[in-house]
Design a protein around this motif. Structure first.
Motif, short mmCIF file in Angstrom:
data_model
loop_
_atom_site.label_atom_id
_atom_site.label_comp_id
_atom_site.label_asym_id
_atom_site.label_seq_id
_atom_site.Cartn_x
_atom_site.Cartn_y
_atom_site.Cartn_z
N TRP A 141 0.77 -1.19 -0.04
CA TRP A 141 0.15 0.00 0.17
C TRP A 141 0.86 1.25 -0.06
N LEU A 142 1.96 1.36 0.77
CA LEU A 142 2.70 2.46 0.83
C LEU A 142 3.58 2.73 -0.46
N LYS A 143 4.06 1.45 -1.02
CA LYS A 143 4.89 1.46 -2.22
C LYS A 143 3.68 1.93 -3.40
N ARG A 144 2.49 1.84 -3.29
CA ARG A 144 1.63 2.31 -4.28
C ARG A 144 1.36 3.65 -4.02
N HIS A 145 0.90 4.23 -2.83
CA HIS A 145 0.35 5.46 -2.58
C HIS A 145 1.23 6.45 -2.32
N GLU A 146 2.32 6.03 -1.63
CA GLU A 146 3.25 6.81 -1.14
C GLU A 146 4.84 6.52 -1.44
#
Length: 340
Positions: free
Chosen positions: A35-40
């Motif tokens: 999720w972090l790699k995708r959105h942040e």
């Protein structure tokens, strides 16, 4: 007898199986990381770089992947870099998978090989007073010795003070204390201005000093020679049909041989357009052991596979023949050939 048989089955599973609670905790970590790699992606990259060394992927692979996904990475500079990699307003608006504006990442002085953290912290603290105007100003205000200056110049971190790397190294080496006989004697000579190195050499120096480069990928300089041998890039293979015979070549960034893989070795190759996952079966491993374990630049002749069950998004190359192409890296520079 039944109980003993059951126990042996459980014991065998324990060689490779995860308990459910263990698997669930890993699944949660993977979900949050994805999720972090995708959105942040910028925050994710900064955190990964600041946590090195870890995992299978080094700084170069992390930065290469992030830049391909729209993250802007800014170079080392004593007038901007802290010890850790930090976030800055982007210099250029780059598209990202999340379609949200992303901050840029400023590489931290932790990336400079041989530089101590306390030295970097002195630089960051002194810079808060006022920016550095020259290499001499930096050395004087931060009490840097010859080793500190050499490490910074080699990493191209004095660019805002001295220009290109050769000039940085020259300016830094000129700051040695004068012998007592000449101390205080005025110097009346023109500053020596050196020509910049070729970009390919700069890339070599980048890898040697920081383990990564923000310039072109090393294989971009060799693409003509590789294409002449019909060696494809990751991008050229990406959409090829399942079962196609292909030739690939890339810098070896990872080799894995899990205990449960029955002798299979998994290799990741990287070029200027992306990465290729290679599967080396045991028979091929034994036939080409030297190339497999020693090559930094590896050519793989094999069969391209795409998993139809996942829309063709799962891709890998089944190796049939391996060739060590490392000598080609010597064409980039006679001084250093280490791109790992």
């Amino acid at each position: 007898e039944f109980a003993d048989g059951l126990f042996k089955q459980i014991e065998g599973f324990g060689e490779y199986g995860f308990p459910e609670s263990h698997a669930a905790s890993f699944a949660l970590l993977v979900y949050v990381s994805c999720w972090l790699k995708r959105h942040e992606p910028a925050c994710f990259l900064a955190a990964m770089l600041n946590s090195q060394p870890l995992g299978f992927y080094g700084p170069s692979q992390l930065v290469q992947d992030a830049r391909r996904h729209g993250v802007e990475v800014l170079p080392l500079d004593v007038n901007h870099s802290d010890w850790d990699c930090t976030l800055e307003p982007p210099a250029h608006a780059l598209p990202s998978p999340s379609h949200q504006p992303q901050p840029a990442i400023r590489l931290g002085l932790r990336m400079v090989s041989g530089l101590r953290q306390e030295v970097a912290q002195r630089i960051a603290t002194e810079r808060l007073r006022t920016r550095f105007e020259s290499t001499h100003d930096l050395a004087h205000r931060c009490a840097l010795d010859a080793a500190d200056l050499k490490a910074l110049a080699s990493a191209d971190a004095l660019h805002s003070l001295s220009g290109h790397r050769r000039q940085q190294v020259w300016d830094a080496s000129a700051l040695h204390a004068a012998p007592a006989l000449f101390r205080g004697v005025p110097v009346a000579e023109e500053a020596l201005v050196l020509p910049a190195a070729h970009e390919a050499q700069e890339v070599v120096f980048d890898y040697a000093a920081t383990g990564l480069s923000l310039r072109r990928h090393p294989l971009a300089f060799l693409r003509g020679q590789l294409s002449a041998q019909k060696l494809l890039s990751a991008a050229q293979m990406r959409d090829l049909p399942h079962g196609r015979l292909v030739r690939a070549c890339g810098i070896v960034t990872m080799r894995q041989q899990p205990q449960t893989a029955k002798g299979v070795v998994f290799v990741t190759l990287e070029d200027e357009s992306g990465s290729v996952n290679v599967i080396v079966w045991k028979a091929v491993k034994e036939a080409f052991r030297d190339a497999l374990y020693r090559a930094r630049l590896l050519a793989v002749y094999g069969v391209w596979q795409r998993d139809a069950d996942h829309g063709g998004q799962v891709r890998h190359l089944i190796a049939k023949r391996l060739v060590d192409m490392t000598p080609l890296l010597g064409d980039l520079s006679a001084d250093s050939r280490d791109f790992r």
